[in-house]
Scaffold this active site. Sequence first.
Site, PDB file in Angstrom:
ATOM      1  N   GLY A  35       0.834  -1.207   0.000  1.00  0.00           N
ATOM      2  CA  GLY A  35       0.000   0.000   0.000  1.00  0.00           C
ATOM      3  C   GLY A  35       0.863   1.249   0.000  1.00  0.00           C
ATOM      4  O   GLY A  35       2.094   1.192   0.104  1.00  0.00           O
ATOM      5  N   GLN A  36       0.178   2.385  -0.098  1.00  0.00           N
ATOM      6  CA  GLN A  36       0.868   3.681  -0.142  1.00  0.00           C
ATOM      7  C   GLN A  36       1.779   3.873   1.082  1.00  0.00           C
ATOM      8  O   GLN A  36       2.954   4.218   0.958  1.00  0.00           O
ATOM      9  CB  GLN A  36      -0.202   4.790  -0.173  1.00  0.00           C
ATOM     10  CG  GLN A  36       0.316   6.185  -0.096  1.00  0.00           C
ATOM     11  CD  GLN A  36      -0.780   7.222  -0.253  1.00  0.00           C
ATOM     12  OE1 GLN A  36      -0.626   8.123  -1.070  1.00  0.00           O
ATOM     13  NE2 GLN A  36      -1.851   7.138   0.501  1.00  0.00           N
ATOM     14  N   ALA A  96      -6.509  -1.430   5.508  1.00  0.00           N
ATOM     15  CA  ALA A  96      -7.825  -0.869   5.847  1.00  0.00           C
ATOM     16  C   ALA A  96      -8.718  -0.864   4.625  1.00  0.00           C
ATOM     17  O   ALA A  96      -8.244  -0.879   3.491  1.00  0.00           O
ATOM     18  CB  ALA A  96      -7.668   0.569   6.357  1.00  0.00           C
ATOM     19  N   THR A 149      -6.909   7.101  11.949  1.00  0.00           N
ATOM     20  CA  THR A 149      -7.241   8.220  11.061  1.00  0.00           C
ATOM     21  C   THR A 149      -7.759   9.458  11.786  1.00  0.00           C
ATOM     22  O   THR A 149      -8.354   9.342  12.874  1.00  0.00           O
ATOM     23  CB  THR A 149      -8.318   7.747  10.053  1.00  0.00           C
ATOM     24  OG1 THR A 149      -8.745   8.856   9.269  1.00  0.00           O
ATOM     25  CG2 THR A 149      -9.544   7.178  10.754  1.00  0.00           C
ATOM     26  N   ASP A 150      -7.592  10.608  11.148  1.00  0.00           N
ATOM     27  CA  ASP A 150      -8.199  11.864  11.620  1.00  0.00           C
ATOM     28  C   ASP A 150      -9.727  11.826  11.531  1.00  0.00           C
ATOM     29  O   ASP A 150     -10.401  12.636  12.167  1.00  0.00           O
ATOM     30  CB  ASP A 150      -7.657  13.044  10.799  1.00  0.00           C
ATOM     31  CG  ASP A 150      -7.806  12.844   9.295  1.00  0.00           C
ATOM     32  OD1 ASP A 150      -7.792  11.679   8.829  1.00  0.00           O
ATOM     33  OD2 ASP A 150      -7.933  13.850   8.572  1.00  0.00           O
ATOM     34  N   TYR A 187     -16.821   4.851   7.864  1.00  0.00           N
ATOM     35  CA  TYR A 187     -15.357   4.658   7.879  1.00  0.00           C
ATOM     36  C   TYR A 187     -14.778   5.060   9.237  1.00  0.00           C
ATOM     37  O   TYR A 187     -14.060   4.283   9.874  1.00  0.00           O
ATOM     38  CB  TYR A 187     -14.725   5.473   6.741  1.00  0.00           C
ATOM     39  CG  TYR A 187     -13.217   5.575   6.841  1.00  0.00           C
ATOM     40  CD1 TYR A 187     -12.413   4.434   6.757  1.00  0.00           C
ATOM     41  CD2 TYR A 187     -12.590   6.812   7.022  1.00  0.00           C
ATOM     42  CE1 TYR A 187     -11.035   4.524   6.860  1.00  0.00           C
ATOM     43  CE2 TYR A 187     -11.213   6.911   7.115  1.00  0.00           C
ATOM     44  CZ  TYR A 187     -10.439   5.768   7.043  1.00  0.00           C
ATOM     45  OH  TYR A 187      -9.077   5.860   7.152  1.00  0.00           O
ATOM     46  N   LYS A 221     -13.034   2.604  12.044  1.00  0.00           N
ATOM     47  CA  LYS A 221     -11.640   2.776  12.461  1.00  0.00           C
ATOM     48  C   LYS A 221     -11.549   3.008  13.973  1.00  0.00           C
ATOM     49  O   LYS A 221     -10.627   2.522  14.632  1.00  0.00           O
ATOM     50  CB  LYS A 221     -10.998   3.945  11.708  1.00  0.00           C
ATOM     51  CG  LYS A 221     -10.788   3.719  10.222  1.00  0.00           C
ATOM     52  CD  LYS A 221      -9.721   2.674   9.895  1.00  0.00           C
ATOM     53  CE  LYS A 221      -8.311   3.173  10.107  1.00  0.00           C
ATOM     54  NZ  LYS A 221      -7.297   2.210   9.614  1.00  0.00           N
TER      55      LYS A 221
HETATM   56  N1  LIG Z   1      -4.684   7.628   2.578  1.00  0.00           N
HETATM   57  C1  LIG Z   1      -4.978   8.565   3.471  1.00  0.00           C
HETATM   58  O1  LIG Z   1      -5.037   9.760   3.169  1.00  0.00           O
HETATM   59  C2  LIG Z   1      -5.236   8.158   4.902  1.00  0.00           C
HETATM   60  C3  LIG Z   1      -5.662   9.134   5.816  1.00  0.00           C
HETATM   61  C4  LIG Z   1      -5.876   8.761   7.151  1.00  0.00           C
HETATM   62  C5  LIG Z   1      -5.648   7.449   7.533  1.00  0.00           C
HETATM   63  N2  LIG Z   1      -5.258   6.521   6.616  1.00  0.00           N
HETATM   64  C6  LIG Z   1      -5.015   5.131   7.064  1.00  0.00           C
HETATM   65  O2  LIG Z   1      -3.694   4.802   6.656  1.00  0.00           O
HETATM   66  C7  LIG Z   1      -3.599   3.396   6.403  1.00  0.00           C
HETATM   67  C8  LIG Z   1      -2.838   3.155   5.106  1.00  0.00           C
HETATM   68  O3  LIG Z   1      -3.492   3.778   4.026  1.00  0.00           O
HETATM   69  P1  LIG Z   1      -2.869   3.773   2.560  1.00  0.00           P
HETATM   70  O4  LIG Z   1      -3.112   5.119   1.997  1.00  0.00           O
HETATM   71  O5  LIG Z   1      -1.493   3.190   2.578  1.00  0.00           O
HETATM   72  O6  LIG Z   1      -3.861   2.727   1.857  1.00  0.00           O
HETATM   73  P2  LIG Z   1      -3.689   1.763   0.566  1.00  0.00           P
HETATM   74  O7  LIG Z   1      -2.670   2.286  -0.397  1.00  0.00           O
HETATM   75  O8  LIG Z   1      -5.060   1.522   0.054  1.00  0.00           O
HETATM   76  O9  LIG Z   1      -3.108   0.431   1.224  1.00  0.00           O
HETATM   77  C9  LIG Z   1      -3.899  -0.421   2.016  1.00  0.00           C
HETATM   78  C10 LIG Z   1      -3.294  -1.798   1.980  1.00  0.00           C
HETATM   79  O10 LIG Z   1      -4.087  -2.684   2.790  1.00  0.00           O
HETATM   80  C11 LIG Z   1      -4.439  -3.839   1.992  1.00  0.00           C
HETATM   81  N3  LIG Z   1      -5.732  -4.330   2.456  1.00  0.00           N
HETATM   82  C12 LIG Z   1      -6.943  -3.734   2.290  1.00  0.00           C
HETATM   83  N4  LIG Z   1      -7.909  -4.487   2.856  1.00  0.00           N
HETATM   84  C13 LIG Z   1      -7.284  -5.580   3.387  1.00  0.00           C
HETATM   85  C14 LIG Z   1      -7.737  -6.727   4.095  1.00  0.00           C
HETATM   86  N5  LIG Z   1      -9.054  -6.899   4.365  1.00  0.00           N
HETATM   87  N6  LIG Z   1      -6.830  -7.653   4.498  1.00  0.00           N
HETATM   88  C15 LIG Z   1      -5.514  -7.499   4.201  1.00  0.00           C
HETATM   89  N7  LIG Z   1      -5.027  -6.436   3.527  1.00  0.00           N
HETATM   90  C16 LIG Z   1      -5.905  -5.482   3.119  1.00  0.00           C
HETATM   91  C17 LIG Z   1      -4.469  -3.314   0.573  1.00  0.00           C
HETATM   92  O11 LIG Z   1      -4.366  -4.365  -0.357  1.00  0.00           O
HETATM   93  P3  LIG Z   1      -5.360  -4.398  -1.670  1.00  0.00           P
HETATM   94  O12 LIG Z   1      -5.312  -3.030  -2.263  1.00  0.00           O
HETATM   95  O13 LIG Z   1      -4.766  -5.458  -2.538  1.00  0.00           O
HETATM   96  O14 LIG Z   1      -6.717  -4.735  -1.131  1.00  0.00           O
HETATM   97  C18 LIG Z   1      -3.242  -2.411   0.585  1.00  0.00           C
HETATM   98  O15 LIG Z   1      -2.067  -3.177   0.484  1.00  0.00           O
HETATM   99  C19 LIG Z   1      -5.019   2.864   6.504  1.00  0.00           C
HETATM  100  O16 LIG Z   1      -5.174   2.271   7.774  1.00  0.00           O
HETATM  101  C20 LIG Z   1      -5.910   4.091   6.419  1.00  0.00           C
HETATM  102  O17 LIG Z   1      -7.119   3.925   7.160  1.00  0.00           O
HETATM  103  C21 LIG Z   1      -5.040   6.848   5.318  1.00  0.00           C
END
Ligand SMILES: NC(=O)c1ccc[n+]([C@@H]2O[C@H](COP(=O)([O-])OP(=O)(O)OC[C@H]3O[C@@H](n4cnc5c(N)ncnc54)[C@H](OP(=O)(O)O)[C@@H]3O)[C@@H](O)[C@H]2O)c1
Length: 293
Positions: A10-11, A60, A101-102, A125, A129
Site C-alpha cells: 500500500g501507499q 484498511a 485516522t483523523d 469509515y 476505524k
Molecule cells: N490515505 C490517506 O489519506 C489516509 C488518511 C488517514 C488514515 N489513513 C489510514 O492509513 C492506512 C494506510 O493507508 P494507505 O493510503 O497506505 O492505503 P492503501 O494504499 O489503500 O493500502 C492499504 C493496503 O491494505 C491492503 N488491504 C486492504 N484491505 C485488506 C484486508 N481486508 N486484508 C488485508 N489487507 C488489506 C491493501 O491491499 P489491496 O489493495 O490489494 O486490497 C493495501 O495493500 C489505513 O489504515 C488508512 O485507514 C489513510
Amino acid sequence: MRIAVIGGNGQLGEDVAAAFAAEGDEVISLIHEDVEVSSKESVARSLDNIRPEIVVNTAAFHHVEKCESEPAGAFAANAMGARNVAQASRSLGATLFHISTDYVFDGLKQSPYTEQDPAMPLNVYGNSKLAGEYFVRAENPRHFVVRVSGLYGSHPCRAKGNLNFVELMLKLSRERDELRVVNDEFVTPTPTVEVARQLVVLSRTTDYGLYHATSEGSCSWYEFAKAIFELSGTKVKLQPAGPGEFPAKVARPKYSVLENAALKRNGRNVFEHWRKGLEQYLLRDRKPAVSHA
Ligand SMILES: NC(=O)c1ccc[n+]([C@@H]2O[C@H](COP(=O)([O-])OP(=O)(O)OC[C@H]3O[C@@H](n4cnc5c(N)ncnc54)[C@H](OP(=O)(O)O)[C@@H]3O)[C@@H](O)[C@H]2O)c1
C-alpha cells in the site's frame, strides 16, 4: 528485529517497509493475497509463520463512500481486522503498530485535535476505524495506535484509484485550463515517508499508547493545491470552489487537523511543516514514471 508489515504494497506500507529495512531490520511484507485481516485464521496463520517482534497494520477498507454503502465490509476489515491482528500479535508477544485516522473526529472543534479530545466520527469509515482502535487497546497492551491524515507518497494509494492528491492535481492541470478546489475543508497533508520514519523512532521505545502523527501546520485543499502548483512551477488557473459546489456524498469532518501532542511531550516528533514535506516529495520522492516534467 523482525517486522511484519500488513498492507505492505500500500501507499504507506511500502514506505514503512523501506524505513525499517533501512535501519537493518528484517522486514516481511504481507500483501492482501498473503493475509486477509478480517479472517482470524488467516491472520493467525500468517503471523505464526513469521513470528515477528513488531507487526505494523496499515491494512484498511478506507474508501469513504464504499464504507458507507458496505458497512459490514468496513467493520470486518477496520474493526474485526484490527482485533484479529491485535490478538495474534499479543499471542506472539509482538508489539503492534496500528494505523488509524483523523476521521475519528467530527471537525467541529476548529483548533487542532489532541489525543485527549473525544472522538466523534461522522461516517461509517470513521466509526469502523474507531472501533478498531478500541479493539487494539483492549487486546494488545504493547500497542501504538497512530492516527495519520491526508497521506501522500511515491507509491499509489490502492484504495483511492492509485493517484494521491498531488498527482491528481498535476494530472488535472495538464488536462484542464482551470481548476476549482474546495476551500472549506482543512487538513494536514502528510508524506508517508515521514510517518514511516516516525514509526521507526517509536519502535525503539516502549512508550505505548495513542499518537497523532501528521505534518505540522494545516491548510485547505485549495491551499494545498496552490502550494503544489507554486512549488512545481505549474501554470494553471486555480480558483477556490464556492460553498456547496462539490457536495460531499458522505458526511466528512470539515476540520480534521491533528496536533502531535504526545509525540512532542516525549520529544519524539519527527514531522516537518506540511509545505516542507511537499517540497521534499516534489524534489526527491516522486517516481520518475509519474513525473509531470
Ligand atoms: N490515505 C490517506 O489519506 C489516509 C488518511 C488517514 C488514515 N489513513 C489510514 O492509513 C492506512 C494506510 O493507508 P494507505 O493510503 O497506505 O492505503 P492503501 O494504499 O489503500 O493500502 C492499504 C493496503 O491494505 C491492503 N488491504 C486492504 N484491505 C485488506 C484486508 N481486508 N486484508 C488485508 N489487507 C488489506 C491493501 O491491499 P489491496 O489493495 O490489494 O486490497 C493495501 O495493500 C489505513 O489504515 C488508512 O485507514 C489513510
